[in-house]
Design an enzyme around this catalytic site. Structure first.
Site, short mmCIF file in Angstrom:
data_model
loop_
_atom_site.label_atom_id
_atom_site.label_comp_id
_atom_site.label_asym_id
_atom_site.label_seq_id
_atom_site.Cartn_x
_atom_site.Cartn_y
_atom_site.Cartn_z
N SER A 255 0.79 -1.09 -0.21
CA SER A 255 -0.37 0.06 0.10
C SER A 255 1.15 1.45 0.10
O SER A 255 0.53 2.35 -0.37
CB SER A 255 -1.05 0.15 1.43
OG SER A 255 -0.15 0.59 2.22
N LYS B 187 9.03 0.60 8.62
CA LYS B 187 9.42 1.25 10.03
C LYS B 187 9.30 -0.04 10.22
O LYS B 187 8.62 -1.19 10.11
CB LYS B 187 8.06 1.83 10.29
CG LYS B 187 7.64 3.14 9.42
CD LYS B 187 6.40 3.57 9.90
CE LYS B 187 6.13 5.38 9.01
NZ LYS B 187 4.84 5.39 9.45
N SER C 109 1.36 9.04 8.08
CA SER C 109 1.04 9.24 7.04
C SER C 109 0.09 7.83 7.21
O SER C 109 0.12 6.64 6.89
CB SER C 109 1.92 9.11 6.15
OG SER C 109 2.90 7.95 6.43
N LYS D 175 6.10 3.40 17.90
CA LYS D 175 4.66 3.61 17.72
C LYS D 175 4.15 2.38 17.62
O LYS D 175 3.14 2.84 18.10
CB LYS D 175 5.07 4.78 17.07
CG LYS D 175 5.16 4.64 15.79
CD LYS D 175 3.91 4.28 14.52
CE LYS D 175 4.90 3.78 13.17
NZ LYS D 175 3.80 3.28 11.75
N ARG E 148 -2.52 -0.97 10.48
CA ARG E 148 -3.13 -2.56 10.98
C ARG E 148 -2.37 -2.56 12.15
O ARG E 148 -2.81 -3.97 12.65
CB ARG E 148 -2.04 -3.30 10.05
CG ARG E 148 -1.15 -2.65 9.25
CD ARG E 148 0.37 -3.33 8.30
NE ARG E 148 -0.41 -2.62 7.44
CZ ARG E 148 0.62 -2.89 6.35
NH1 ARG E 148 1.53 -3.86 5.89
NH2 ARG E 148 0.20 -2.08 5.53
N ASN E 149 -1.31 -2.57 12.96
CA ASN E 149 -1.00 -2.54 14.53
C ASN E 149 -2.41 -2.37 15.21
O ASN E 149 -2.78 -2.99 16.14
CB ASN E 149 0.32 -1.52 14.39
CG ASN E 149 1.74 -1.67 13.87
OD1 ASN E 149 2.42 -3.01 14.02
ND2 ASN E 149 1.62 -1.16 13.00
N VAL F 211 1.83 -7.46 6.38
CA VAL F 211 3.07 -7.48 8.03
C VAL F 211 2.21 -6.63 8.54
O VAL F 211 2.00 -5.36 8.77
CB VAL F 211 4.02 -7.19 7.36
CG1 VAL F 211 5.03 -7.18 8.21
CG2 VAL F 211 4.46 -8.04 6.68
#
Length: 338
Positions: free
Chosen positions: A12, A110, A143, A196, A260-261, A284
């Site tokens: 993405s 990240k 973002s 984060k 997603r986290n 992921v």
């Protein structure tokens, strides 16, 4: 200032950054390891698995051949999962050895390498040609690909020890809806980006458990204190953590259903087991390996990170998520600022 740019990774974020650069007038080649994804991008101009219902620029070209993708590139942007970045960097270096290119190396991933706990610019520096290492640029900040895709206003950071390299990357990306600030604190920017995600897992879990805004605000505030403590111990500048790549990225990741986290934490809080969450997400979840890396770094540095430790216990020691929160609340009273 048209540049030839290779974007490695068609998930993405990678695909939307490639599309943005194409719209900015640059010559962009997007690389994916998946021939089927490359065909979809080139023929349908879609990427349904990662960015549903979005049409990419018809001038954006995708490749599954890495040599073709980076041939002649002035800039190579890595946007691959943390676990793949070393291997892809090795492949890129093998190509550069034949072509004798000297591109600027940028990454927008990240995380921390799980086996070594190294930041991703450190991983890249170990693998890319020596003459390219000083000018590595890190892109990070609050973002979401979905919002950039629809031209919502987004501001992020380009960090590098080489200020001119960061300024070049700044100019490549800037437009009416996407703004970049430069920074020289690569350590702080990368650690803010990686750590984060851990707090976002916790924020999602609180939501899944039914806790309210007070609890979530407390988690983010105390979580930022943990991020800053570990970051400063590892060489970061404290002020970086109140900037875009610190508190900015934390807010957007720990409060948004796009994250997603956060979604993974929410599912865990609602009672799903970890394996099911990982299997059903289909993408992921960088916060999971980052939790392990941060926990082990904190142990090595003798840094107190109780929230990170609690999340580690849930993910890696099968602790009951409903029990770790009361345990955190019953900790010995302490001053807020230490």
């Amino acid at each position: 200032m048209m540049k030839k740019i290779a974007v490695l990774g068609a998930g993405s974020w990678g695909s939307i950054l490639a599309n943005l650069l194409d719209e900015n007038g640059h010559s962009v080649r997007l690389w994916s390891y998946s021939p089927a994804q490359v065909t979809e991008l080139n023929e349908k101009h879609t990427n349904e698995r990662y960015v549903p219902d979005f049409k990419y620029s018809e001038t954006l070209t995708a490749y599954s051949n890495l040599t073709q993708a980076i041939d002649g590139a002035d800039v190579i942007l890595f946007v691959v999962p943390t676990k793949a970045i070393r291997e892809v960097a090795q492949q890129v270096t093998a190509v550069l050895a034949k072509t004798h290119q000297r591109p600027i190396i940028v990454h927008a991933s990240k995380g921390l390498e799980q086996e070594t706990h190294k930041r991703l610019s450190q991983v890249l520096a170990e693998e890319i040609p020596t003459e390219l290492r000083q000018a590595i640029v890190v892109l990070s900040g609050p973002s979401h690909a979905e919002e950039v895709a629809r031209h919502d206003i987004t501001l992020i950071t380009a960090a590098s020890a080489d200020e001119s390299a960061a300024e070049l990357v700044q100019q490549l990306f800037m437009n009416d809806y996407f703004r970049i600030y430069t920074n020289t604190d690569v350590v702080g920017v990368e650690l803010g980006a990686a750590l984060k995600n851990i707090i976002a897992l916790g924020a999602g879990a609180l939501h899944g458990l039914g806790y309210g805004d007070d609890a979530k605000a407390a988690l983010m505030t105390r979580g930022l204190a943990e991020i800053s403590r570990l970051g400063v111990a590892l060489g970061a500048e404290p002020l970086t953590f109140i900037g875009l790549s610190g508190v900015g990225d934390l807010i957007v990741t720990a409060t948004s259903v796009h994250s997603r986290n956060w979604r993974a934490g929410n599912e865990l809080g609602a009672g799903q087991d970890l394996k099911t969450v990982i299997d059903t997400m289909g993408m992921v979840i960088e916060g999971i390996p980052s939790t392990k890396a941060a926990y082990e770094l904190a142990q090595q540095q003798n840094i107190e990170m109780p929230i990170t430790e609690a999340i580690y216990d849930v993910l890696y020691k099968s602790a009951d998520i409903k029990e770790v929160i009361p345990q955190l609340m019953r900790r010995e009273g302490k001053p807020e600022i230490q």
